[in-house]
Design an enzyme around this catalytic site. Structure first.
Site, mmCIF file in Angstrom:
data_model
loop_
_atom_site.group_PDB
_atom_site.id
_atom_site.type_symbol
_atom_site.label_atom_id
_atom_site.label_comp_id
_atom_site.label_asym_id
_atom_site.label_seq_id
_atom_site.Cartn_x
_atom_site.Cartn_y
_atom_site.Cartn_z
ATOM 1 C CB CYS A 2 -0.864 0.071 1.248
ATOM 2 S SG CYS A 2 -1.885 -1.352 1.518
ATOM 3 N NE ARG A 27 4.812 1.961 -1.010
ATOM 4 C CZ ARG A 27 5.710 2.008 -0.030
ATOM 5 N NH1 ARG A 27 6.853 2.593 -0.209
ATOM 6 N NH2 ARG A 27 5.450 1.466 1.140
ATOM 7 C CD1 TRP A 76 0.046 -5.754 -3.356
ATOM 8 C CD2 TRP A 76 -0.019 -6.647 -1.319
ATOM 9 N NE1 TRP A 76 0.605 -7.012 -3.431
ATOM 10 C CE2 TRP A 76 0.579 -7.580 -2.193
ATOM 11 C CE3 TRP A 76 -0.163 -6.996 0.030
ATOM 12 C CZ2 TRP A 76 1.031 -8.836 -1.771
ATOM 13 C CZ3 TRP A 76 0.284 -8.241 0.442
ATOM 14 C CH2 TRP A 76 0.874 -9.143 -0.454
ATOM 15 C CG ASN A 102 1.618 1.008 4.150
ATOM 16 O OD1 ASN A 102 1.435 -0.205 4.193
ATOM 17 N ND2 ASN A 102 2.757 1.533 3.743
ATOM 18 N N GLY A 103 -0.453 -0.850 6.355
ATOM 19 C CA GLY A 103 -0.096 -1.700 7.502
ATOM 20 C C GLY A 103 -1.210 -2.692 7.779
ATOM 21 C CD GLU A 481 18.332 -11.812 -8.107
ATOM 22 O OE1 GLU A 481 17.880 -12.376 -7.098
ATOM 23 O OE2 GLU A 481 17.870 -10.741 -8.525
ATOM 24 C CE LYS A 485 14.881 -9.900 -10.322
ATOM 25 N NZ LYS A 485 15.701 -9.575 -9.184
ATOM 26 C CD GLU A 488 11.155 -10.749 -9.092
ATOM 27 O OE1 GLU A 488 10.517 -10.409 -8.095
ATOM 28 O OE2 GLU A 488 12.348 -10.463 -9.259
ATOM 29 C CG HIS A 504 21.822 -35.917 -4.711
ATOM 30 N ND1 HIS A 504 22.295 -37.155 -4.345
ATOM 31 C CD2 HIS A 504 22.920 -35.153 -4.913
ATOM 32 C CE1 HIS A 504 23.626 -37.135 -4.295
ATOM 33 N NE2 HIS A 504 24.027 -35.927 -4.656
ATOM 34 C CE LYS A 603 11.990 -1.719 -6.026
ATOM 35 N NZ LYS A 603 12.824 -2.699 -6.739
HETATM 36 C C1 F6R Z 1 13.025 -9.500 -6.316
HETATM 37 C C2 F6R Z 1 12.880 -8.494 -5.289
HETATM 38 C C3 F6R Z 1 12.552 -8.946 -3.914
HETATM 39 C C4 F6R Z 1 13.288 -8.092 -2.875
HETATM 40 C C5 F6R Z 1 12.837 -8.464 -1.459
HETATM 41 C C6 F6R Z 1 13.614 -7.717 -0.404
HETATM 42 O O1 F6R Z 1 13.325 -8.936 -7.554
HETATM 43 O O2 F6R Z 1 12.986 -7.333 -5.536
HETATM 44 O O3 F6R Z 1 12.834 -10.302 -3.731
HETATM 45 O O4 F6R Z 1 14.653 -8.297 -3.033
HETATM 46 O O5 F6R Z 1 11.469 -8.195 -1.318
HETATM 47 O O6 F6R Z 1 13.465 -6.345 -0.561
HETATM 48 P P1 F6R Z 1 14.461 -5.335 0.115
HETATM 49 O O7 F6R Z 1 15.785 -5.504 -0.509
HETATM 50 O O8 F6R Z 1 13.862 -3.991 -0.112
HETATM 51 O O9 F6R Z 1 14.504 -5.713 1.577
#
Ligand code: F6R
Length: 608
Positions: A2, A27, A76, A102-103, A481, A485, A488, A504, A603
Site C-alpha cells: 500500500c 510499490r 495491496w 498502510n499496515g 537470482e 527474476k 517473478e 539427487h 516493491k
Molecule cells: C526481487 C525483489 C525482492 C526483494 C525483497 C527484499 O526482484 O525485488 O525479492 O529483493 O522483497 O526487498 P528489500 O531488498 O527492499 O529488503
C-alpha cells in the site's frame, strides 16, 4: 505494498494529488482511491478496483478541481478482496472523517465488535475501517487528540493519514511500523509512504518514527509524541533527482534500471577505493567492533538474500571467517545464538522490509551489532541499525530488483575486503580484486552494449513452461537470482539448484520441454559443473549456458551460449547479473507481460 499520499495547502488540484499517488504505483497495488474536501468543506471520495488510470477515467470531470486538503491510497489487499468497497480511503458514519492506512491492524476484529456494539455501521471487510470509526468515536472537536486516543488502541502496524471535514486545513498523520515521510514547501505540506512523490516539491524530508504523530498544514508541520509533547526532528536531504524516477524513453523502468547499472556501480564504488585500499567513512567508528566480532550473520529477503550469499562465499574464500546467511522470515523465528560479538549484516534495498526489520530488532535485543546495507537514505532499517552503508543506486521503480542487486554486490565485495583487512591486515591478492572492481562499470557497460543477443535467446525460450537454473559455488546465488527474476516477471516455473544436487532428485524433471540455464564460468569448479550439465543434456534438456568469453568448450554441449568477459573467479556473480536480468526482462516483454508491475508482488514488503 500500500502507498499513501496526502497534500494540504493552497490550490491543490485533485489531478495533482493523483499524480503524486502514481509515483507510488511501483510499490504494487490492486485498487486506488482519494478523499478530499470540496469548496464547501464536504467530504468527497472516489475509489476503484484496478489501476490508478481507471480511477482517473472515472474522475475526468474532477481532476482540475482545487481543494485545500486531500489524501489518497493504493491498496495491496490483505483483509478482504480487492474491490471498490474495500479500497481506501475509509469513511466514518458521519461522512466527515476519511482515513488512508498502510499496515495491518491485528486487533481489528475486537475493535470492530466493540464499535458495532456502540452503533457504528461498517461497510467493508477491511481492518482499516475500524480506524475511521474509532477516530469518530474519540472525536471531541480536536482531530489530533482523536487520532492520538485512537492509535494507542491499535495493535499491529500503521502509517495513517486522516482528514476531517470540520478541520478543513489539516491532515493528521501517525506512524507505527509502516514507513511515513513528510515534507513541505511554501504552497503545500505533504505526506507519503516514501520520498518519490515528494521529490517534485522538496528534497528536505522528515521520516517519522514509531510512536510519532504530526499535524500538516499549509507550508508547515508540527510533530508530537504519544504524550502530546512536541518532537524536534532534523530534516534529511535526499539527493535523488525527480528524473531518476522517470522512464527516460525506455519501454520499461526495469530495462532503464538495468542500463543504469554501470552508473550506479560508479556511485557505489566512488570514494570507497583509495590508493588501492578500501575505505568506508561511515564505518570508521565501527572498526573496533569489526575487529572484535567473532561471527557474521546476514539477514535479508529475496534478491538481497542472494547478494548476502555471494558475500558469504567471498568472505569465506578469502578468510577463515564464518558467515551465516538466512532469509529474514526464518531468521527471526530461530533460537538465535546472537550476542555482543555477533555482527549482523542486514541487507535491504528499501530498508522497509518488515521481516528484515523484525530480524534486526531481535538481534539488537540480543546485543548483536548491526550494519545496514541499504539504498534508501533515512529508511527505517538505517535508523535502527548501528551503522548504515548506502549502495547509492538512486530510485528503483521496477518491482524486480536489478541495479540495486549489482550495487549491493559491489558494496558487499568492498565491505568483505574491508572487514577482512581490518581483522587480518591487507593481503596483496586483494589488489587484483580492487583493480578489477574499479573497472567493473566499464566492463558492464561493454556487456550491456550487446544486450540484443539476450532478446534473440529469449525469443527461442519464452514459451517453455519450466526452467531449471544450476551453478556451483559462487554461481549458486546467480542461479537462484536468475530463477527468481524469471519467475517473478514472466510467471514461468523456474527453480534453482546447486548443479551437484541435480542427480539427487531434480534431474527426474528434465526432458526436452524443460530447459536448463547453466551458470558455468571458467572458474575452479568448471569441470564439475560441466559434468552436471552434460547429465542434463543426456536427458534431452535444452541448455543455455552463461559462460566466460571464448570458452568454446561450452558451445559443444549447450544449445545457446551467452558469453561474459573473463574476470576474477570471485567476481562472476557481478558480471553475470545483468545477463540473467536481461534474459528475464526480454522473456517477460516478449510474452506481452508488464515486467515493471508483476502480479501479486509489491516493491516494498512492509507486512510480515
Ligand atoms: C526481487 C525483489 C525482492 C526483494 C525483497 C527484499 O526482484 O525485488 O525479492 O529483493 O522483497 O526487498 P528489500 O531488498 O527492499 O529488503
Amino acid at each position: 505494498m500500500c502507498g499513501i499520499v496526502g497534500m494540504v495547502g493552497a490550490d491543490v488540484k485533485i489531478g495533482e494529488v493523483l499524480d503524486a499517488l502514481k509515483k507510488l504505483e511501483y510499490r504494487g497495488y490492486d485498487s486506488a482511491g482519494i478523499a478530499y474536501l470540496s469548496a464547501h468543506n464536504t467530504l468527497n471520495y472516489h475509489k476503484k478496483k484496478g489501476r490508478i488510470d481507471e480511477l482517473l477515467d472515472l474522475m475526468q470531470e474532477t481532476l482540475k478541481e482545487k481543494t485545500q486538503v486531500a489524501i489518497a491510497h493504493t491498496r495491496w489487499a490483505t483483509h478482504g478482496e480487492p474491490n471498490d468497497v474495500n479500497a481506501h480511503p475509509h469513511i466514518d458514519c458521519t461522512n466527515k472523517i476519511a482515513v488512508v492506512h498502510n499496515g495491518i491492524i491485528e486487533n481489528y476484529s475486537d475493535l470492530r465488535e466493540r464499535l458495532i456494539a456502540r452503533g457504528h455501521v461498517f461497510v467493508s471487510e477491511t481492518d482499516t475501517e475500524v480506524i475511521a470509526h474509532l477516530i469518530e468515536d474519540n472525536y471531541r472537536g480536536d482531530l489530533l487528540e482523536a487520532v492520538r486516543r485512537s492509535i494507542v488502541q491499535l495493535d499491529g502496524a500503521y502509517a495513517v493519514g486522516v482528514i476531517h471535514a470540520d478541520e478543513p486545513r489539516r491532515i493528521v498523520v501517525a506512524r507505527k511500523g509502516s514507513p511515513l515521510v513528510i515534507g513541505k514547501n511554501e504552497r503545500v505540506s505533504m505526506l507519503a509512504s516514501d520520498v518519490t512523490p515528494l521529490l517534485s516539491y522538496t528534497r528536505n524530508v522528515i521520516f517519522l518514527e514509531d510512536g510519532e504523530l504530526a499535524v500538516l498544514e499549509k507550508g508547515r508541520y508540527r510533530i508530537f509524541d504519544l504524550q502530546g509533547n512536541d518532537v524536534v526532528k532534523t530534516t534529511v536531504h535526499i539527493d535523488w533527482k525527480e528524473a531518476d524516477a522517470e522512464k527516460g524513453g525506455y519501454k520499461h523502468y526495469m530495462l532503464k534500471e538495468i542500463m543504469e547499472e554501470p552508473e550506479a556501480l560508479r556511485k557505489a564504488l566512488a570514494d570507497r577505493i583509495k590508493e588501492d585500499r578500501v575505505y568506508f567513512e561511515e564505518l570508521e567508528k565501527f572498526k573496533k567492533t569489526l575487529r572484535e566480532v567473532n561471527r557474521i550473520m546476514v539477514v535479508a529477503c529475496g534478491t538481497s538474500y542472494h547478494a548476502g550469499l555471494v558475500f558469504k562465499y567471498f568472505v569465506e574464500w578469502l578468510s577463515d571467517l564464518d558467515v551465516e546467511v538466512d532469509v529474514a522470515s526464518e531468521f527471526r523465528y530461530r533460537n538465535l545464538h546472537v550476542n555482543e560479538r555477533t555482527l549482523i549484516l542486514a541487507i535491504s534495498q528499501s530498508g522497509e522490509t518488515a521481516d528484515t526489520l523484525q530480524g534486526v530488532r531481535l538481534a539488537k535485543r540480543k546485543e548483536g551489532k548491526v550494519i545496514a546495507v541499504c539504498n534508501v537514505v533515512g529508511s527505517t532499517l538505517t535508523r535502527e541499525s548501528d551503522a548504515a552503508v548506502y549502495i547509492r543506486s538512486g530510485p528503483e521503480i521496477g518491482v524486480a530488483a536489478t541495479k540495486t542487486y549489482t550495487s549491493q554486490l559491489a558494496v558487499l565485495y568492498l565491505l568483505g575486503l574491508y572487514i577482512i583487512s581490518e581483522r587480518y591486515g591487507w593481503n596483496k591478492e586483494f589488489g587484483e580484486l580492487i583493480y578489477q572492481m574499479r573497472n567493473m562499470p566499464e566492463v558492464i557497460e561493454g556487456t550491456l552494449a550487446h544486450s540484443n543477443q539476450l532478446r534473440e535467446v529469449a525469443t527461442r525460450y519464452k514459451d517453455y513452461l519450466h526452467f531449471m537454473y544450476i551453478g556451483r559455488g559462487m554461481s549458486v546465488p546467480t542461479a537462484m537470482e536468475g530463477a527468481l527474476k524469471l519467475k517473478e516477471i514472466s510467471y514461468i516455473n523456474a527453480t534453482a539448484y546447486q548443479a551437484g544436487e541435480l542427480k539427487h532428485g531434480p534431474i527426474a524433471l528434465l526432458d526436452e520441454q524443460f530447459p536448463v540455464f547453466a551458470i558455468i564460468p571458467r572458474d575452479r569448479l568448471f569441470y564439475k559443473t560441466k559434468s552436471n550439465v552434460i547429465e542434463a543434456v543426456a536427458r534431452n534438456a535444452p541448455v543455455i549456458s552463461l559462460a566466460t568469453e571464448r570458452d568454446e568448450e561450452v558451445g559443444e554441449f549447450s544449445k545457446d551460449v551467452i558469453y561474459v568477459p573473463k574476470v576474477n573467479d570471485l567476481l562472476y556473480p557481478l558480471v553475470m547479473a545483468p545477463y540473467i536480468q536481461l534474459f528475464a526482462y526480454h522473456v517477460s516483454d516478449l510474452k506481452g507481460l508488464d515486467p515493471d508491475k508483476p502480479r501479486n508482488l509489491a516493491k516494498s514488503v512492509t507486512v510480515e
